[in-house]
Design a protein around this motif. Structure first.
Motif, PDB file in Angstrom:
ATOM      1  N   CYS A 133       0.788  -1.239   0.000  1.00 21.89           N
ATOM      2  CA  CYS A 133       0.000   0.000   0.000  1.00 21.89           C
ATOM      3  C   CYS A 133       0.813   1.278   0.000  1.00 21.89           C
ATOM      4  O   CYS A 133       0.231   2.358   0.092  1.00 21.89           O
ATOM      5  CB  CYS A 133      -0.955   0.020   1.192  1.00 21.89           C
ATOM      6  N   TRP A 162     -13.171  -0.039   3.243  1.00 22.97           N
ATOM      7  CA  TRP A 162     -11.775  -0.296   2.882  1.00 22.97           C
ATOM      8  C   TRP A 162     -11.733  -1.194   1.656  1.00 22.97           C
ATOM      9  O   TRP A 162     -10.952  -0.961   0.723  1.00 22.97           O
ATOM     10  CB  TRP A 162     -11.009  -0.944   4.047  1.00 22.97           C
ATOM     11  N   ASN A 200      -7.451   8.142   7.155  1.00 25.59           N
ATOM     12  CA  ASN A 200      -8.793   7.609   6.926  1.00 25.59           C
ATOM     13  C   ASN A 200      -9.263   6.730   8.074  1.00 25.59           C
ATOM     14  O   ASN A 200      -8.450   6.121   8.765  1.00 25.59           O
ATOM     15  CB  ASN A 200      -8.803   6.776   5.640  1.00 25.59           C
ATOM     16  N   MET A 235      -9.225   1.134  -6.393  1.00 21.79           N
ATOM     17  CA  MET A 235      -7.842   1.304  -6.854  1.00 21.79           C
ATOM     18  C   MET A 235      -7.482   0.219  -7.856  1.00 21.79           C
ATOM     19  O   MET A 235      -6.727   0.445  -8.793  1.00 21.79           O
ATOM     20  CB  MET A 235      -6.871   1.308  -5.669  1.00 21.79           C
ATOM     21  N   TRP A 292      -2.673  -4.038  -8.032  1.00 23.13           N
ATOM     22  CA  TRP A 292      -2.644  -5.467  -8.348  1.00 23.13           C
ATOM     23  C   TRP A 292      -3.543  -6.266  -7.402  1.00 23.13           C
ATOM     24  O   TRP A 292      -3.886  -5.783  -6.321  1.00 23.13           O
ATOM     25  CB  TRP A 292      -1.197  -5.970  -8.242  1.00 23.13           C
ATOM     26  N   ILE A 333     -10.115  -0.447  -1.996  1.00 25.13           N
ATOM     27  CA  ILE A 333      -9.154  -1.339  -2.657  1.00 25.13           C
ATOM     28  C   ILE A 333      -9.664  -1.725  -4.049  1.00 25.13           C
ATOM     29  O   ILE A 333      -8.915  -1.641  -5.042  1.00 25.13           O
ATOM     30  CB  ILE A 333      -8.898  -2.597  -1.788  1.00 25.13           C
TER      31      ILE A 333
END
Ligand code: HEC
Length: 117
Positions: free
Chosen positions: A46, A65, A58, A72, A79, A69
Protein backbone atom coordinates in the motif's frame (compact mmCIF):
# COMPACT_ATOMS: atom_id res chain seq x y z
CA UNK A 1 3.66 31.20 41.87
CA UNK A 2 6.13 29.47 44.16
CA UNK A 3 8.90 27.31 42.83
CA UNK A 4 7.43 24.29 44.58
CA UNK A 5 4.03 24.82 42.97
CA UNK A 6 5.61 25.07 39.51
CA UNK A 7 7.66 21.94 40.12
CA UNK A 8 4.55 20.08 41.22
CA UNK A 9 2.57 21.25 38.21
CA UNK A 10 5.38 20.23 35.90
CA UNK A 11 5.57 16.73 37.32
CA UNK A 12 1.80 16.31 36.99
CA UNK A 13 2.08 17.36 33.35
CA UNK A 14 4.92 14.89 32.75
CA UNK A 15 3.04 12.04 34.39
CA UNK A 16 -0.01 12.82 32.26
CA UNK A 17 1.94 12.72 29.00
CA UNK A 18 3.65 9.46 29.98
CA UNK A 19 0.25 7.86 30.53
CA UNK A 20 -0.91 9.20 27.16
CA UNK A 21 2.15 7.74 25.43
CA UNK A 22 1.65 4.34 27.03
CA UNK A 23 -1.92 4.24 25.73
CA UNK A 24 -0.92 4.98 22.18
CA UNK A 25 0.32 2.29 19.88
CA UNK A 26 3.83 2.31 18.57
CA UNK A 27 4.13 3.75 15.10
CA UNK A 28 6.53 2.29 12.60
CA UNK A 29 9.17 4.96 11.93
CA UNK A 30 9.37 4.15 8.21
CA UNK A 31 5.65 4.34 7.41
CA UNK A 32 4.11 6.21 10.33
CA UNK A 33 1.51 3.43 10.54
CA UNK A 34 0.71 1.44 13.67
CA UNK A 35 3.29 -1.31 14.16
CA UNK A 36 1.12 -4.41 14.58
CA UNK A 37 0.25 -7.68 12.83
CA UNK A 38 -0.29 -6.97 9.14
CA UNK A 39 1.80 -3.80 9.10
CA UNK A 40 4.45 -5.27 6.83
CA UNK A 41 1.87 -6.49 4.30
CA UNK A 42 0.33 -3.04 4.21
CA UNK A 43 3.76 -1.44 3.87
CA UNK A 44 4.57 -3.81 0.98
CA UNK A 45 1.28 -3.42 -0.92
CA UNK A 46 0.00 0.00 0.00
CA UNK A 47 2.88 2.44 -0.02
CA UNK A 48 4.20 1.91 -3.56
CA UNK A 49 2.01 4.56 -5.20
CA UNK A 50 1.21 7.01 -2.46
CA UNK A 51 2.15 8.03 1.04
CA UNK A 52 0.98 5.94 3.99
CA UNK A 53 -0.61 9.18 5.23
CA UNK A 54 -3.44 8.54 2.79
CA UNK A 55 -4.16 5.44 4.87
CA UNK A 56 -3.64 6.89 8.34
CA UNK A 57 -5.85 9.89 7.70
CA UNK A 58 -8.79 7.61 6.93
CA UNK A 59 -11.17 5.73 9.21
CA UNK A 60 -13.30 3.27 7.34
CA UNK A 61 -15.35 0.18 7.96
CA UNK A 62 -14.12 -3.10 6.48
CA UNK A 63 -16.64 -2.70 3.65
CA UNK A 64 -15.44 0.78 2.78
CA UNK A 65 -11.77 -0.30 2.88
CA UNK A 66 -12.61 -3.13 0.50
CA UNK A 67 -14.45 -0.70 -1.79
CA UNK A 68 -11.41 1.59 -1.77
CA UNK A 69 -9.15 -1.34 -2.66
CA UNK A 70 -11.53 -2.45 -5.46
CA UNK A 71 -11.66 1.13 -6.72
CA UNK A 72 -7.84 1.30 -6.85
CA UNK A 73 -7.76 -2.07 -8.58
CA UNK A 74 -10.20 -1.04 -11.29
CA UNK A 75 -8.95 2.50 -11.86
CA UNK A 76 -5.44 2.85 -10.44
CA UNK A 77 -3.77 -0.41 -11.53
CA UNK A 78 -3.55 -1.80 -8.00
CA UNK A 79 -2.64 -5.47 -8.35
CA UNK A 80 -4.65 -8.39 -6.89
CA UNK A 81 -3.72 -8.75 -3.22
CA UNK A 82 -4.40 -12.50 -3.06
CA UNK A 83 -3.87 -14.04 0.34
CA UNK A 84 -2.65 -10.75 1.72
CA UNK A 85 -6.08 -9.17 1.24
CA UNK A 86 -7.81 -10.49 4.40
CA UNK A 87 -4.70 -9.69 6.48
CA UNK A 88 -4.60 -6.17 5.08
CA UNK A 89 -8.34 -5.69 5.69
CA UNK A 90 -8.00 -6.95 9.29
CA UNK A 91 -5.17 -4.52 9.89
CA UNK A 92 -6.93 -1.56 8.28
CA UNK A 93 -10.20 -2.18 10.11
CA UNK A 94 -8.48 -2.70 13.46
CA UNK A 95 -6.23 0.36 13.38
CA UNK A 96 -7.94 2.63 10.85
CA UNK A 97 -11.54 1.64 11.41
CA UNK A 98 -14.43 3.94 12.27
CA UNK A 99 -13.50 6.09 15.29
CA UNK A 100 -16.50 5.05 17.27
CA UNK A 101 -15.18 1.48 17.53
CA UNK A 102 -11.72 2.41 18.73
CA UNK A 103 -12.87 4.86 21.41
CA UNK A 104 -12.58 3.47 24.90
CA UNK A 105 -15.59 3.57 27.19
CA UNK A 106 -15.83 6.70 29.36
CA UNK A 107 -14.16 6.57 32.79
CA UNK A 108 -16.77 5.76 35.48
CA UNK A 109 -17.52 8.77 37.69
CA UNK A 110 -16.33 7.03 40.85
CA UNK A 111 -12.86 6.67 39.31
CA UNK A 112 -12.60 10.34 38.37
CA UNK A 113 -10.41 12.63 40.53
CA UNK A 114 -12.33 14.35 43.31
CA UNK A 115 -12.18 18.12 43.87
CA UNK A 116 -9.37 18.94 46.34
CA UNK A 117 -11.16 21.70 48.25
C1 HEC B 1 -0.90 0.90 -7.99
C2 HEC B 1 -0.89 2.11 -7.19
C3 HEC B 1 -1.57 2.05 -5.84
C4 HEC B 1 -1.37 1.12 -4.84
C5 HEC B 1 -0.40 -0.03 -4.83
C6 HEC B 1 -2.26 1.49 -3.77
N1 HEC B 1 -2.95 2.62 -4.09
FE1 HEC B 1 -4.21 3.65 -2.86
N2 HEC B 1 -4.49 5.04 -4.32
C7 HEC B 1 -3.85 5.06 -5.55
C8 HEC B 1 -4.19 6.29 -6.24
C9 HEC B 1 -3.67 6.70 -7.61
C10 HEC B 1 -5.05 7.00 -5.38
C11 HEC B 1 -5.67 8.37 -5.61
C12 HEC B 1 -4.69 9.37 -5.04
C13 HEC B 1 -5.23 10.75 -5.09
O1 HEC B 1 -6.45 10.94 -5.13
O2 HEC B 1 -4.39 11.67 -5.05
C14 HEC B 1 -5.21 6.20 -4.18
C15 HEC B 1 -5.97 6.58 -3.10
C16 HEC B 1 -6.04 5.89 -1.91
C17 HEC B 1 -6.81 6.31 -0.75
C18 HEC B 1 -7.68 7.56 -0.65
C19 HEC B 1 -9.03 7.21 -1.21
C20 HEC B 1 -9.99 8.36 -1.13
O3 HEC B 1 -11.18 8.09 -1.31
O4 HEC B 1 -9.56 9.49 -0.90
C21 HEC B 1 -6.64 5.37 0.21
C22 HEC B 1 -7.27 5.37 1.59
C23 HEC B 1 -5.75 4.36 -0.33
N3 HEC B 1 -5.40 4.72 -1.61
C24 HEC B 1 -5.35 3.24 0.35
C25 HEC B 1 -4.56 2.24 -0.20
C26 HEC B 1 -4.32 0.97 0.45
C27 HEC B 1 -4.89 0.54 1.79
C28 HEC B 1 -3.51 0.26 -0.40
C29 HEC B 1 -3.01 -1.16 -0.20
C30 HEC B 1 -4.02 -2.20 -0.23
C31 HEC B 1 -3.24 1.10 -1.55
N4 HEC B 1 -3.91 2.28 -1.40
C32 HEC B 1 -2.40 0.76 -2.60
C33 HEC B 1 -3.00 4.10 -6.04
C34 HEC B 1 -2.56 3.00 -5.35
Amino acid sequence: MSRLTSALMLSVLCATSLVTLANEHKLNPATGLVDATGHNMVAAHCTACHSAKLISQNQMSRERWLETIRWMQSTQKLWPLGEAEPVILDYLTTWYGPKIQSRRAPIPTHLMPQGSD
